[in-house]
Design an enzyme around this catalytic site. Structure first.
Site, PDB file in Angstrom:
ATOM      1  N   CYS A   1      -0.597   4.059   2.280  1.00 17.61           N
ATOM      2  CA  CYS A   1      -0.121   3.885   3.697  1.00 17.61           C
ATOM      3  C   CYS A   1       1.234   4.294   4.113  1.00 17.61           C
ATOM      4  O   CYS A   1       1.599   4.863   4.871  1.00 17.61           O
ATOM      5  CB  CYS A   1      -0.467   2.461   4.076  1.00 17.61           C
ATOM      6  SG  CYS A   1      -1.932   1.699   3.357  1.00 17.61           S
ATOM      7  N   ASP A   2       2.196   3.570   3.187  1.00 13.57           N
ATOM      8  CA  ASP A   2       3.387   3.666   3.556  1.00 13.57           C
ATOM      9  C   ASP A   2       4.540   4.535   2.948  1.00 13.57           C
ATOM     10  O   ASP A   2       5.943   4.675   3.255  1.00 13.57           O
ATOM     11  CB  ASP A   2       4.150   1.995   3.494  1.00 13.57           C
ATOM     12  CG  ASP A   2       3.233   1.155   4.533  1.00 13.57           C
ATOM     13  OD1 ASP A   2       2.976   1.505   5.707  1.00 13.57           O
ATOM     14  OD2 ASP A   2       2.778  -0.225   3.870  1.00 13.57           O
TER      15      ASP A   2
ATOM     16  N   CYS B   1       0.972  -1.020   0.054  1.00 12.64           N
ATOM     17  CA  CYS B   1       0.034   0.126   0.154  1.00 12.64           C
ATOM     18  C   CYS B   1       0.845   1.330   0.104  1.00 12.64           C
ATOM     19  O   CYS B   1       1.560   1.678   0.957  1.00 12.64           O
ATOM     20  CB  CYS B   1      -0.944  -0.183   1.251  1.00 12.64           C
ATOM     21  SG  CYS B   1      -1.824   1.449   1.362  1.00 12.64           S
TER      22      CYS B   1
END
Ligand code: NAP
Length: 313
Positions: free
Chosen positions: A137-138, A134
């Site tokens: 997200c990261d 992701c």
């Protein structure tokens, strides 16, 4: 005895939320069961530019939260629970979940798909410690660092472009010499100076101490293995994996017809069992996009309504 709903929808991604909207508007008593948070895969997308009516630079999570708000206006019940087993034949369908058992006249399976794994040594070990599925997200964790992206489809190339907002350099490793991604996304990636491509290659092994500090890449034509290590000043780098998705159809496969785990439906989203419908990425279909998922969900809900009416007449 538990309440019997008209319709239970399994999954609150775009397909499930669209089904909920249509079922709720049709005044069917409706329950949506979602084991995690709303949205499915689309919440991991930083920018949606191919869903008609999406706001400029709108993220997947923003689009989904507007969809969920819209569903709430029609008295659709929601529960967070994970499906363990199902009984889908007969006039009453039973969904056994971790917390409770739910019953309905009709069921719409919209459980979606989850990221596929490369399957190489080190992938599992470094998941969450350098290996990510992701970018939204990261990605920020890799600000100023180098990242590698595995895959050559829409997700890989789109997320590679997104990752250039944070990373100093993005290397896309693709197993062929041609991308699968749409032309418009491909053009953006080719024009981006931060992105380079390693063709005909796959990730063979991930190594490190705590975090990733070596990735071995194998050329699938020559068999040659090269080692990528981070710039000594960085010490670490990240690997973002976008090599497709797998349907989350496990609990349904004994009762519903499928091909490689993708549920088979007709164009009315009917499965092989009366009163059971499937919608979205869990179906065997040619185009897996938000726009096709919501269309599936709408059709499935309308057909579920017709099925219930026929049973009552
Ligand atoms: P995809 O289209 O199935 O592409 C998967 C990519 O990973 C392909 O390039 C494939 O290579 C490669 N791959 C598969 N297994 C591999 C392995 N074991 N090792 C290395 N590479 C491997 O999947 P996706 O990009 O995740 O997209 C999934 C669906 O969502 C698609 O229908 C896509 O159109 C849609 N999507 C759309 C958008 C958008 O329109 N904005 C964004 C994201 C996703 P090959 O090319 O050689 O098969």
């Amino acid at each position: 005895m538990e309440k019997q709903y008209d319709v239970i929808i399994i999954g609150a991604g775009p397909a499930g939320l669209a089904a909920g909207l249509y079922a709720g508007r049709a005044r069917l008593s409706t329950l949506i069961i979602e084991r995690e948070k709303d949205g499915g895969q689309i919440v991991q997308t930083a920018e949606i530019d191919n869903y008609p009516g999406a706001l400029p630079e709108e993220s997947g999570s923003s689009l989904v939260s507007r969809m969920a708000d819209q569903v709430q206006r029609f008295s659709v019940e929601r529960v967070t629970d994970g499906v363990v087993s199902v009984q889908l034949s007969g006039t009453e369908k039973t969904i056994v979940c971790q917390k409770n058992t739910y019953r309905a006249k009709a069921v719409i399976v919209a459980a979606g798909a989850s990221p596929a794994k490369i399957g190489c040594p080190g992938e599992e070990e470094f998941a969450g410690r350098g290996v990510s599925y992701c970018a939204t997200c990261d990605g920020p964790f890799f600000t100023g660092l180098e990242v590698i992206v595995a895959g050559g489809g829409d997700a890989a190339v789109e997320e590679a472009v997104y990752l250039t907002r944070f990373a100093r350099k993005v290397t896309v490793v693709h197993r062929r010499d041609q991308l699968r991604a749409a032309k418009s996304i491909t053009e953006r990636a080719f024009a981006n100076e931060k992105i380079t491509f390693v063709w005909n290659s796959v990730i063979d092994e991930i190594q490190g101490e705590g975090l990733i500090n070596e990735i071995r890449i194998r050329n699938v034509i020559t068999g040659e293995v090269t080692s990528m290590t981070p710039d000594p000043q960085d010490g670490v780098f990240g690997l973002f994996v976008f090599v497709g998705y797998r349907p989350q159809s496990g609990p349904f496969l004994e009762q519903l017809s499928h091909e490689n785990g993708y549920l088979l439906t007709d164009e009315s989203m009917r499965t092989n069992l009366p009163g059971v419908f499937a919608a979205g990425d869990i179906r065997k279909k040619s185009l897996r996009q938000v726009v096709t998922a919501v269309a599936d969900g709408a059709i499935a809900a309308v057909e579920a309504g017709k099925y219930i009416e026929e049973c009552q007449s």
